[in-house]
Design a protein around this motif. Structure first.
Motif, PDB file in Angstrom:
ATOM      1  N   THR A  11     -36.585 -78.895 -29.872  1.00 50.99           N
ATOM      2  CA  THR A  11     -36.871 -77.886 -28.851  1.00 50.99           C
ATOM      3  C   THR A  11     -35.718 -76.895 -28.840  1.00 50.99           C
ATOM      4  OG1 THR A  11     -38.066 -79.471 -27.483  1.00 50.99           O
ATOM      5  CG2 THR A  11     -37.301 -77.464 -26.416  1.00 50.99           C
ATOM      6  N   VAL A  12     -36.024 -75.624 -28.901  1.00 52.79           N
ATOM      7  CA  VAL A  12     -34.968 -74.613 -28.918  1.00 52.79           C
ATOM      8  C   VAL A  12     -35.061 -73.739 -27.674  1.00 52.79           C
ATOM      9  CG1 VAL A  12     -34.741 -74.578 -31.421  1.00 52.79           C
ATOM     10  CG2 VAL A  12     -36.353 -73.024 -30.334  1.00 52.79           C
ATOM     11  N   ASN A  13     -33.932 -73.551 -27.034  1.00 58.97           N
ATOM     12  CA  ASN A  13     -33.828 -72.660 -25.884  1.00 58.97           C
ATOM     13  C   ASN A  13     -32.471 -71.974 -25.939  1.00 58.97           C
ATOM     14  OD1 ASN A  13     -36.274 -73.208 -24.016  1.00 58.97           O
ATOM     15  ND2 ASN A  13     -35.550 -75.270 -24.532  1.00 58.97           N
ATOM     16  N   GLY A  14     -32.455 -70.669 -25.695  1.00 56.21           N
ATOM     17  CA  GLY A  14     -31.173 -69.990 -25.706  1.00 56.21           C
ATOM     18  C   GLY A  14     -31.302 -68.489 -25.559  1.00 56.21           C
ATOM     19  N   ASN A  15     -30.163 -67.858 -25.304  1.00 51.33           N
ATOM     20  CA  ASN A  15     -30.041 -66.401 -25.254  1.00 51.33           C
ATOM     21  C   ASN A  15     -29.124 -65.976 -26.398  1.00 51.33           C
ATOM     22  OD1 ASN A  15     -31.555 -66.479 -22.907  1.00 51.33           O
ATOM     23  ND2 ASN A  15     -29.796 -66.247 -21.549  1.00 51.33           N
ATOM     24  N   ILE A  16     -29.609 -65.099 -27.255  1.00 51.48           N
ATOM     25  CA  ILE A  16     -28.873 -64.733 -28.454  1.00 51.48           C
ATOM     26  C   ILE A  16     -28.569 -63.234 -28.458  1.00 51.48           C
ATOM     27  CG2 ILE A  16     -28.905 -64.691 -30.973  1.00 51.48           C
ATOM     28  CD1 ILE A  16     -28.782 -67.515 -29.765  1.00 51.48           C
ATOM     29  N   ASP A  17     -27.294 -62.915 -28.634  1.00 48.80           N
ATOM     30  CA  ASP A  17     -26.880 -61.522 -28.827  1.00 48.80           C
ATOM     31  C   ASP A  17     -27.033 -61.176 -30.300  1.00 48.80           C
ATOM     32  OD1 ASP A  17     -25.946 -60.478 -26.243  1.00 48.80           O
ATOM     33  OD2 ASP A  17     -24.518 -62.136 -26.351  1.00 48.80           O
ATOM     34  N   LEU A  18     -28.136 -60.582 -30.646  1.00 56.32           N
ATOM     35  CA  LEU A  18     -28.376 -60.219 -32.037  1.00 56.32           C
ATOM     36  C   LEU A  18     -27.405 -59.146 -32.509  1.00 56.32           C
ATOM     37  CD1 LEU A  18     -32.262 -59.939 -32.272  1.00 56.32           C
ATOM     38  CD2 LEU A  18     -30.829 -61.638 -33.414  1.00 56.32           C
ATOM     39  N   PRO A  19     -27.110 -59.125 -33.811  1.00 55.80           N
ATOM     40  CA  PRO A  19     -26.311 -58.009 -34.334  1.00 55.80           C
ATOM     41  C   PRO A  19     -27.082 -56.705 -34.220  1.00 55.80           C
ATOM     42  CG  PRO A  19     -27.211 -59.315 -36.132  1.00 55.80           C
ATOM     43  CD  PRO A  19     -27.514 -60.068 -34.869  1.00 55.80           C
ATOM     44  N   ALA A  20     -26.351 -55.615 -34.154  1.00 61.00           N
ATOM     45  CA  ALA A  20     -26.992 -54.298 -34.158  1.00 61.00           C
ATOM     46  C   ALA A  20     -27.594 -54.043 -35.535  1.00 61.00           C
ATOM     47  CB  ALA A  20     -25.975 -53.218 -33.815  1.00 61.00           C
ATOM     48  N   SER A  21     -28.587 -53.178 -35.582  1.00 63.43           N
ATOM     49  CA  SER A  21     -29.274 -52.888 -36.835  1.00 63.43           C
ATOM     50  C   SER A  21     -28.335 -52.252 -37.852  1.00 63.43           C
ATOM     51  CB  SER A  21     -30.446 -51.940 -36.585  1.00 63.43           C
ATOM     52  OG  SER A  21     -30.945 -51.432 -37.797  1.00 63.43           O
ATOM     53  N   LYS A  22     -28.210 -52.921 -38.985  1.00 62.56           N
ATOM     54  CA  LYS A  22     -27.404 -52.386 -40.080  1.00 62.56           C
ATOM     55  C   LYS A  22     -28.056 -51.134 -40.663  1.00 62.56           C
ATOM     56  CE  LYS A  22     -27.397 -54.964 -43.816  1.00 62.56           C
ATOM     57  NZ  LYS A  22     -28.012 -54.240 -44.967  1.00 62.56           N
ATOM     58  N   SER A  23     -29.372 -51.168 -40.785  1.00 61.91           N
ATOM     59  CA  SER A  23     -30.092 -50.035 -41.368  1.00 61.91           C
ATOM     60  C   SER A  23     -29.912 -48.770 -40.540  1.00 61.91           C
ATOM     61  CB  SER A  23     -31.583 -50.373 -41.484  1.00 61.91           C
ATOM     62  OG  SER A  23     -31.797 -51.446 -42.359  1.00 61.91           O
ATOM     63  N   ILE A  24     -30.021 -48.914 -39.215  1.00 57.67           N
ATOM     64  CA  ILE A  24     -29.834 -47.757 -38.343  1.00 57.67           C
ATOM     65  C   ILE A  24     -28.373 -47.322 -38.342  1.00 57.67           C
ATOM     66  CG2 ILE A  24     -29.906 -46.967 -35.939  1.00 57.67           C
ATOM     67  CD1 ILE A  24     -32.400 -48.669 -35.540  1.00 57.67           C
ATOM     68  N   SER A  25     -27.460 -48.276 -38.227  1.00 56.27           N
ATOM     69  CA  SER A  25     -26.031 -47.956 -38.173  1.00 56.27           C
ATOM     70  C   SER A  25     -25.592 -47.151 -39.388  1.00 56.27           C
ATOM     71  CB  SER A  25     -25.203 -49.243 -38.086  1.00 56.27           C
ATOM     72  OG  SER A  25     -25.421 -49.918 -36.873  1.00 56.27           O
ATOM     73  N   PHE A 397     -23.763 -65.557 -37.098  1.00 55.46           N
ATOM     74  CA  PHE A 397     -24.936 -66.403 -37.305  1.00 55.46           C
ATOM     75  C   PHE A 397     -24.657 -67.883 -37.088  1.00 55.46           C
ATOM     76  CE2 PHE A 397     -27.836 -68.734 -40.281  1.00 55.46           C
ATOM     77  CZ  PHE A 397     -29.019 -68.490 -39.595  1.00 55.46           C
ATOM     78  N   TRP A 398     -23.593 -68.411 -37.689  1.00 61.39           N
ATOM     79  CA  TRP A 398     -23.327 -69.845 -37.587  1.00 61.39           C
ATOM     80  C   TRP A 398     -22.980 -70.250 -36.161  1.00 61.39           C
ATOM     81  CZ3 TRP A 398     -25.518 -71.796 -41.504  1.00 61.39           C
ATOM     82  CH2 TRP A 398     -25.455 -71.196 -42.765  1.00 61.39           C
ATOM     83  N   GLU A 399     -22.228 -69.397 -35.480  1.00 61.91           N
ATOM     84  CA  GLU A 399     -21.898 -69.698 -34.078  1.00 61.91           C
ATOM     85  C   GLU A 399     -23.148 -69.648 -33.217  1.00 61.91           C
ATOM     86  OE1 GLU A 399     -18.975 -70.800 -32.926  1.00 61.91           O
ATOM     87  OE2 GLU A 399     -18.473 -70.839 -35.060  1.00 61.91           O
ATOM     88  N   ASP A 400     -24.068 -68.744 -33.524  1.00 60.13           N
ATOM     89  CA  ASP A 400     -25.315 -68.668 -32.767  1.00 60.13           C
ATOM     90  C   ASP A 400     -26.175 -69.916 -32.989  1.00 60.13           C
ATOM     91  OD1 ASP A 400     -24.638 -66.275 -31.642  1.00 60.13           O
ATOM     92  OD2 ASP A 400     -25.898 -65.034 -32.938  1.00 60.13           O
ATOM     93  N   LEU A 401     -26.174 -70.451 -34.210  1.00 58.67           N
ATOM     94  CA  LEU A 401     -26.930 -71.678 -34.465  1.00 58.67           C
ATOM     95  C   LEU A 401     -26.375 -72.849 -33.650  1.00 58.67           C
ATOM     96  CD1 LEU A 401     -27.706 -71.767 -38.308  1.00 58.67           C
ATOM     97  CD2 LEU A 401     -29.204 -71.078 -36.425  1.00 58.67           C
ATOM     98  N   LYS A 402     -25.076 -72.881 -33.481  1.00 56.64           N
ATOM     99  CA  LYS A 402     -24.466 -73.955 -32.686  1.00 56.64           C
ATOM    100  C   LYS A 402     -24.945 -73.917 -31.236  1.00 56.64           C
ATOM    101  CE  LYS A 402     -20.232 -74.210 -35.489  1.00 56.64           C
ATOM    102  NZ  LYS A 402     -18.765 -73.987 -35.488  1.00 56.64           N
ATOM    103  N   LYS A 403     -25.310 -72.728 -30.752  1.00 53.61           N
ATOM    104  CA  LYS A 403     -25.771 -72.590 -29.373  1.00 53.61           C
ATOM    105  C   LYS A 403     -27.092 -73.331 -29.138  1.00 53.61           C
ATOM    106  CE  LYS A 403     -23.617 -68.040 -28.681  1.00 53.61           C
ATOM    107  NZ  LYS A 403     -23.870 -66.591 -28.455  1.00 53.61           N
ATOM    108  N   ILE A 404     -27.839 -73.579 -30.207  1.00 56.09           N
ATOM    109  CA  ILE A 404     -29.096 -74.325 -30.066  1.00 56.09           C
ATOM    110  C   ILE A 404     -28.962 -75.699 -30.720  1.00 56.09           C
ATOM    111  CG2 ILE A 404     -30.556 -72.284 -29.822  1.00 56.09           C
ATOM    112  CD1 ILE A 404     -31.371 -72.735 -32.805  1.00 56.09           C
ATOM    113  N   ASP A 405     -27.744 -76.202 -30.742  1.00 53.25           N
ATOM    114  CA  ASP A 405     -27.456 -77.581 -31.157  1.00 53.25           C
ATOM    115  C   ASP A 405     -27.643 -77.854 -32.642  1.00 53.25           C
ATOM    116  OD1 ASP A 405     -26.772 -78.312 -28.554  1.00 53.25           O
ATOM    117  OD2 ASP A 405     -28.858 -78.709 -28.026  1.00 53.25           O
ATOM    118  N   PHE A 406     -27.438 -76.847 -33.477  1.00 47.74           N
ATOM    119  CA  PHE A 406     -27.315 -77.107 -34.909  1.00 47.74           C
ATOM    120  C   PHE A 406     -25.928 -77.686 -35.170  1.00 47.74           C
ATOM    121  CE2 PHE A 406     -31.190 -75.065 -35.568  1.00 47.74           C
ATOM    122  CZ  PHE A 406     -31.503 -74.923 -36.912  1.00 47.74           C
TER     123      PHE A 406
END
Length: 413
Positions: A11-25, A397-406
Motif C-alpha cells: 500500500t502506498v501513501n505519500g506526498n511527493i515534491d516532483l522535480p520541475a520539468s526539465k523540458s520546460i526549464s 528520486f531515491w529519497e522519495d522512494l524511502k518516503k513510501i517505505d522502499f
C-alpha cells in the motif's frame, strides 16, 4: 556504486515534491538568453541537464562539456550558431556517438559555420557564430524533435524568420508543440499548418515564468501506484491541464486502475481496484520517453504488449530498445523487436531467472534506473548499477522512494 532496492509494502501513501520539468526549464533558459530576459525563472529544474545548460549560458568561456545532456547539445548548437564568436561543444563518449549532423546541416543552410572535431556528423563540434538568414528548410519529421525545437527557438531572432517543412510522419510532435507554446508565452506568433511551421522574424517579450512539475517524473509514481494493491499519492505542483505532452499517460494508466484527480496543490493518484489489460498496445510516437516505464510495468504485471513509435529510442542516452531487452531478460522476459521502432513481449517468462537477484545496468541512462526501481513493488529484489544516474532528471528520486517505505541499501564498490 550499486543500490539494492526492495520493499515489503503493498500500500502506498505519500506526498511527493516532483522535480520541475526539465523540458520546460531547458527551453525557457534558451528563450531567456535569446531575449536577454532580466526576470527570474521560478522553480527551475535542478536536474543535471538543466544545470549543465544554465552553466554554459552563464559562462564566460567558449568551450563547453555538456556530459550526457543531449538537450543541451542540440539547443546550444543552434543558439551558439547565432552568437558571434568561436565556440566548442563536446560531451561524454556516449554523446560523441549521438548524431548532430542533421541539425548542423540545417544551420549551415542558414549561414552557420560548424566543424566536426573528431567524426563527421557527431560531436565534438566547433561553431563559428555569426549572422543567420532565414529561409525554408525541409526536414525529415521522424528525426529527434530536439533538432526541430532548437531551430524553432532561434527562428524569431534570425533575419526573415524561418519556415520548416516536415516530411513524413512527425515524431514527438508534442515536444514541438511544447516549444511553440512556450515561445508564445514570451510573445512569439507562429503558424503551424499541417507539416509546415512558419515563424516570422520578431522580438521575444521578457517576463517572469514559473516551471510546472515534470510529467515524465510523474510517470514513475503512476507506475508505483499501478503496482501497489491500493493507496493515494499526491504529486505536488503537477497539472492535468499541462503544456507537456506526457500528460497523456494519466489516461493510459486508468487501464491499470490508477485514477487522477486535480487538487489545488497537485494531482492525486488513487489506486482502489486491481485491474489490468489482457494485452497493452500503445503508440509512443508522441511520448517515446514513457516506453521504459510501460515496458517494466507490463513485465511486472505479466501483461503482454506491443509498442510502436519507438524509432528515436536508439539514439537516446543509450540504445533503449537494446537496454530494455537486455535488462528485462534478467527477470525472464524475452522482448522482441518485430520491426524498426517496435517492441513486444508475449507474456511468457523463462523460469531459469526465478529466485535470482539481477544487477540492472543503467547504461548512463537515468530512465533505466527510474523505470526499474518500482518493480520492487511486484516482489522483485534487484541491484541497480550506477544509481545516481537519476540526477540527470530526478535528483531526489531515491529519497522519495524511502518516503513510501522502499529499502535502498548502498553497496559501494
Amino acid at each position: 556504486m550499486k543500490y539494492i532496492v526492495s520493499t515489503q509494502n503493498k500500500t502506498v501513501n505519500g506526498n511527493i515534491d516532483l522535480p520541475a520539468s526539465k523540458s520546460i526549464s531547458n527551453r525557457v533558459l534558451i528563450i531567456n538568453a535569446l531575449c536577454y530576459n532580466p526576470y527570474p525563472v521560478h522553480n527551475l529544474s535542478d536536474s543535471d541537464d538543466t544545470c549543465v545548460l544554465k552553466k554554459a549560458l552563464f559562462s564566460n568561456q567558449n568551450k563547453f562539456d555538456i556530459g550526457h545532456a543531449g538537450t543541451a547539445m542540440r539547443f546550444l548548437t543552434a543558439f551558439l550558431s547565432k552568437i558571434v564568436g568561436e565556440w566548442e561543444v563536446t560531451g561524454s563518449q556516449r554523446m560523441k556517438q549521438r548524431p548532430i549532423g542533421i541539425l548542423a546541416n540545417a544551420l549551415t543552410q542558414l549561414g552557420a559555420k560548424i566543424e566536426y572535431l573528431e567524426k563527421e556528423g557527431f560531436p565534438p563540434i566547433k561553431i563559428y557564430g555569426s549572422h543567420l538568414k532565414g529561409k525554408t528548410l525541409e526536414l525529415d519529421g521522424s528525426i529527434s524533435s530536439q533538432y526541430i525545437s532548437a531551430l524553432l527557438m532561434i527562428a524569431p531572432t534570425i533575419e526573415n524568420g524561418l519556415t520548416l517543412k516536415l516530411k513524413g510522419e512527425v515524431t514527438s510532435q508534442s515536444y514541438i508543440d511544447l516549444t511553440l507554446k512556450l515561445m508564445a508565452r514570451f510573445g512569439i506568433q507562429y503558424n503551424w499548418n499541417k507539416n509546415i511551421i512558419h515563424v516570422p522574424e520578431q522580438n521575444y517579450l521578457p517576463g517572469e515564468f514559473t516551471v510546472e512539475a515534470d510529467w515524465s517524473g510523474a510517470s514513475y509514481w503512476y507506475q508505483i501506484a499501478a503496482l501497489a494493491e491500493k493507496g493515494e499519492v499526491l504529486l505536488k505542483n503537477l497539472q492535468l491541464d499541462s503544456l507537456q505532452g506526457d500528460v497523456t499517460i494519466a489516461g493510459w494508466f486508468e487501464q491499470f486502475g490508477v485514477k487522477s484527480e486535480q487538487k489545488k496543490d497537485g494531482v492525486l493518484l488513487i489506486k482502489t481496484e486491481n485491474i489490468k489489460p489482457e494485452k497493452l498496445t500503445l503508440d509512443f510516437l508522441e511520448n517515446p520517453d514513457m516506453a521504459q516505464t510501460f515496458a517494466c510495468l507490463c513485465v511486472a504485471q505479466k501483461v503482454p504488449f506491443h509498442f510502436s513509435g519507438l524509432k528515436t529510442l536508439k539514439i537516446k542516452e543509450t540504445d533503449r530498445i537494446f537496454a530494455l531487452q537486455n535488462e528485462l531478460a534478467k527477470f525472464g522476459a524475452a522482448l522482441t523487436e518485430p520491426s524498426d521502432g517496435e517492441l513486444a513481449w508475449d507474456g511468457n517468462f523463462d523460469s531459469a531467472a526465478e529466485g535470482k537477484i539481477p544487477l540492472i545496468k543503467t547504461y548512463h541512462d537515468h530512465r533505466m534506473a527510474l523505470a526499474f526501481a518500482p518493480l520492487a513493488l511486484a516482489g522483485f529484489k534487484m541491484e541497480i548499477d550506477d544509481p545516481m544516474v537519476v540526477t540527470k532528471s530526478y535528483p531526489s528520486f531515491w529519497e522519495d522512494l524511502k518516503k513510501i517505505d522502499f529499502q535502498i541499501e548502498n553497496m559501494t564498490s
